[in-house]
Design a protein around this motif. Structure first.
Motif, PDB file in Angstrom:
ATOM      1  N   TRP A  23      26.075  37.538  63.336  1.00 59.65           N
ATOM      2  CA  TRP A  23      26.123  38.998  63.458  1.00 59.65           C
ATOM      3  C   TRP A  23      27.544  39.558  63.521  1.00 59.65           C
ATOM      4  N   ARG A  24      28.553  38.666  63.533  1.00 58.73           N
ATOM      5  CA  ARG A  24      29.937  39.137  63.618  1.00 58.73           C
ATOM      6  C   ARG A  24      30.469  39.536  62.252  1.00 58.73           C
ATOM      7  N   ARG A  25      31.170  40.642  62.236  1.00 58.68           N
ATOM      8  CA  ARG A  25      31.869  41.057  61.028  1.00 58.68           C
ATOM      9  C   ARG A  25      33.306  40.548  61.018  1.00 58.68           C
ATOM     10  N   ARG A  26      33.791  40.161  62.184  1.00 59.24           N
ATOM     11  CA  ARG A  26      35.195  39.776  62.300  1.00 59.24           C
ATOM     12  C   ARG A  26      35.303  38.620  63.288  1.00 59.24           C
ATOM     13  N   TRP A  27      36.053  37.587  62.915  1.00 61.63           N
ATOM     14  CA  TRP A  27      36.276  36.472  63.831  1.00 61.63           C
ATOM     15  C   TRP A  27      37.698  35.957  63.650  1.00 61.63           C
ATOM     16  N   TYR A  38      45.445  36.732  63.435  1.00 64.82           N
ATOM     17  CA  TYR A  38      44.941  36.774  62.059  1.00 64.82           C
ATOM     18  C   TYR A  38      43.431  36.587  62.107  1.00 64.82           C
ATOM     19  N   TRP A  39      42.734  37.404  61.320  1.00 68.34           N
ATOM     20  CA  TRP A  39      41.286  37.486  61.419  1.00 68.34           C
ATOM     21  C   TRP A  39      40.634  37.378  60.052  1.00 68.34           C
ATOM     22  N   TYR A  40      39.423  36.811  60.064  1.00 62.32           N
ATOM     23  CA  TYR A  40      38.522  36.938  58.927  1.00 62.32           C
ATOM     24  C   TYR A  40      37.756  38.247  59.127  1.00 62.32           C
ATOM     25  N   PHE A  41      37.467  38.946  58.027  1.00 62.96           N
ATOM     26  CA  PHE A  41      36.843  40.254  58.155  1.00 62.96           C
ATOM     27  C   PHE A  41      35.871  40.469  57.000  1.00 62.96           C
ATOM     28  N   ARG A  42      34.653  40.902  57.334  1.00 62.66           N
ATOM     29  CA  ARG A  42      33.660  41.266  56.316  1.00 62.66           C
ATOM     30  C   ARG A  42      33.289  42.730  56.496  1.00 62.66           C
ATOM     31  N   PRO A  43      33.414  43.557  55.443  1.00 66.43           N
ATOM     32  CA  PRO A  43      33.048  44.972  55.587  1.00 66.43           C
ATOM     33  C   PRO A  43      31.561  45.136  55.899  1.00 66.43           C
ATOM     34  N   THR A  44      30.719  44.300  55.282  1.00 62.51           N
ATOM     35  CA  THR A  44      29.281  44.305  55.590  1.00 62.51           C
ATOM     36  C   THR A  44      28.844  42.873  55.836  1.00 62.51           C
ATOM     37  N   LEU A  45      27.716  42.717  56.476  1.00 63.25           N
ATOM     38  CA  LEU A  45      27.239  41.356  56.759  1.00 63.25           C
ATOM     39  C   LEU A  45      26.811  40.623  55.498  1.00 63.25           C
ATOM     40  N   SER A  46      26.490  41.364  54.445  1.00 61.87           N
ATOM     41  CA  SER A  46      26.053  40.719  53.208  1.00 61.87           C
ATOM     42  C   SER A  46      27.209  40.384  52.261  1.00 61.87           C
ATOM     43  N   ALA A  50      34.747  36.590  52.856  1.00 62.25           N
ATOM     44  CA  ALA A  50      35.408  37.332  53.934  1.00 62.25           C
ATOM     45  C   ALA A  50      36.845  37.665  53.542  1.00 62.25           C
ATOM     46  N   ARG A  51      37.282  38.838  53.922  1.00 57.61           N
ATOM     47  CA  ARG A  51      38.662  39.238  53.724  1.00 57.61           C
ATOM     48  C   ARG A  51      39.510  38.684  54.872  1.00 57.61           C
ATOM     49  N   ARG A  52      40.806  38.751  54.681  1.00 52.11           N
ATOM     50  CA  ARG A  52      41.701  38.244  55.712  1.00 52.11           C
ATOM     51  C   ARG A  52      42.677  39.350  56.096  1.00 52.11           C
ATOM     52  N   ILE A  53      42.825  39.575  57.388  1.00 50.98           N
ATOM     53  CA  ILE A  53      43.693  40.638  57.865  1.00 50.98           C
ATOM     54  C   ILE A  53      44.562  40.128  59.007  1.00 50.98           C
ATOM     55  N   MET A  54      45.605  40.903  59.309  1.00 49.73           N
ATOM     56  CA  MET A  54      46.497  40.588  60.421  1.00 49.73           C
ATOM     57  C   MET A  54      46.486  41.751  61.402  1.00 49.73           C
ATOM     58  N   TRP A  71      51.412  31.860  56.954  1.00 47.61           N
ATOM     59  CA  TRP A  71      50.416  32.898  57.197  1.00 47.61           C
ATOM     60  C   TRP A  71      50.327  33.858  56.018  1.00 47.61           C
ATOM     61  N   HIS A  72      51.426  34.092  55.361  1.00 52.30           N
ATOM     62  CA  HIS A  72      51.405  34.958  54.182  1.00 52.30           C
ATOM     63  C   HIS A  72      50.549  34.323  53.082  1.00 52.30           C
ATOM     64  N   GLN A  73      50.673  33.011  52.906  1.00 48.83           N
ATOM     65  CA  GLN A  73      49.833  32.311  51.925  1.00 48.83           C
ATOM     66  C   GLN A  73      48.361  32.409  52.312  1.00 48.83           C
ATOM     67  N   TRP A  74      48.080  32.298  53.590  1.00 50.21           N
ATOM     68  CA  TRP A  74      46.688  32.390  54.034  1.00 50.21           C
ATOM     69  C   TRP A  74      46.137  33.793  53.776  1.00 50.21           C
ATOM     70  N   LEU A  75      46.933  34.818  54.051  1.00 52.08           N
ATOM     71  CA  LEU A  75      46.480  36.194  53.812  1.00 52.08           C
ATOM     72  C   LEU A  75      46.213  36.457  52.334  1.00 52.08           C
ATOM     73  N   ARG A  76      46.963  35.811  51.441  1.00 51.18           N
ATOM     74  CA  ARG A  76      46.817  36.015  50.001  1.00 51.18           C
ATOM     75  C   ARG A  76      45.778  35.093  49.364  1.00 51.18           C
ATOM     76  N   HIS A  77      45.081  34.344  50.169  1.00 53.03           N
ATOM     77  CA  HIS A  77      44.040  33.416  49.708  1.00 53.03           C
ATOM     78  C   HIS A  77      44.604  32.284  48.839  1.00 53.03           C
ATOM     79  N   THR A  78      45.883  31.978  48.955  1.00 53.11           N
ATOM     80  CA  THR A  78      46.433  30.812  48.251  1.00 53.11           C
ATOM     81  C   THR A  78      46.401  29.569  49.131  1.00 53.11           C
ATOM     82  N   ARG A  79      46.091  29.756  50.388  1.00 51.63           N
ATOM     83  CA  ARG A  79      45.958  28.641  51.323  1.00 51.63           C
ATOM     84  C   ARG A  79      44.570  28.751  51.948  1.00 51.63           C
TER      85      ARG A  79
END
Length: 198
Positions: A23-27, A38-46, A50-54, A71-79
């Motif tokens: 049920w979490r949108r953000r972890w 740094y967090w994983y983030f989903r705008p909706t549960l479906s 997941a997006r990545r934010i700081m 951390w920059h690589q992780w935010l850009r989904h290259t890591r």
């Protein structure tokens, strides 16, 4: 994800926020050494991916924010996985060692003689009469400068002495032969401005 300096309550909170519950949108994914999280983030549960934010540390002003490359690589989904605290500390040590190595390399480079330096007398002993061959490493770099062995200037030598010296040089060093061309004796004249015509 807990560091050695965090309190048990903070460690417990981080462990709870790290859990990926349905049920979490953000972890929580992790934090860096200065307190940014740094967090994983989903705008909706479906949302499948997941997006990545700081979320920056509120004690640090925006002008001083500095995100590490991992951390920059992780935010850009290259890591794929977030960096651990041990990996971040090892990266800081690597940067310190890199700066020290760069300083040592700069010192070694500064100790080497430069091509732009004036030639020093006696760099290359050729044993040619009383002077050195022009155009060599130990040659004179200023017209009329006194040489190391003989104290005779070029412009004070007689033509006979000059011819003898040139033939002696040609015998010992074949590439030192004088090259005579049409513009060999050309000297530029000084320029004085005149009155401009109207």
């Amino acid at each position: 994800m807990s560091s050695a300096f965090s309190s048990p309550l903070t460690t417990l909170w981080r462990n709870w926020k790290t859990l990926k519950l349905p049920w979490r949108r953000r972890w929580l994914a992790g934090s860096d050494l200065v307190g940014n999280t740094y967090w994983y983030f989903r705008p909706t549960l479906s949302t499948p991916r997941a997006r990545r934010i700081m979320q920056n540390n509120p004690k640090i002003p925006y002008s001083d924010l500095n995100i590490s490359p991992a951390w920059h690589q992780w935010l850009r989904h290259t890591r794929p996985a977030p960096p651990s605290l041990a990996e971040q500390q090892a990266d800081i040590q690597r940067q310190i060692q890199l700066k020290q190595n760069a300083l040592l390399a700069d010192a070694r480079w500064a100790a080497k003689p430069s091509v732009m330096d004036a030639p020093r007398r006696g760099n290359l002993q050729l044993g040619i009469g009383d002077g050195e061959v022009e155009g060599t490493v130990g040659g004179r770099w200023e017209e009329g400068r006194k040489t190391g062995i003989g104290e005779v200037k070029d412009n004070e030598r007689s033509e006979g002495e000059q011819r003898e010296r040139n033939s002696e040089i040609e015998k010992k060093i074949p590439w030192a032969r004088e090259k005579r061309g049409p513009g060999e004796g050309y000297q530029p004249q000084s320029w004085t401005p005149g009155i401009a015509r109207r």
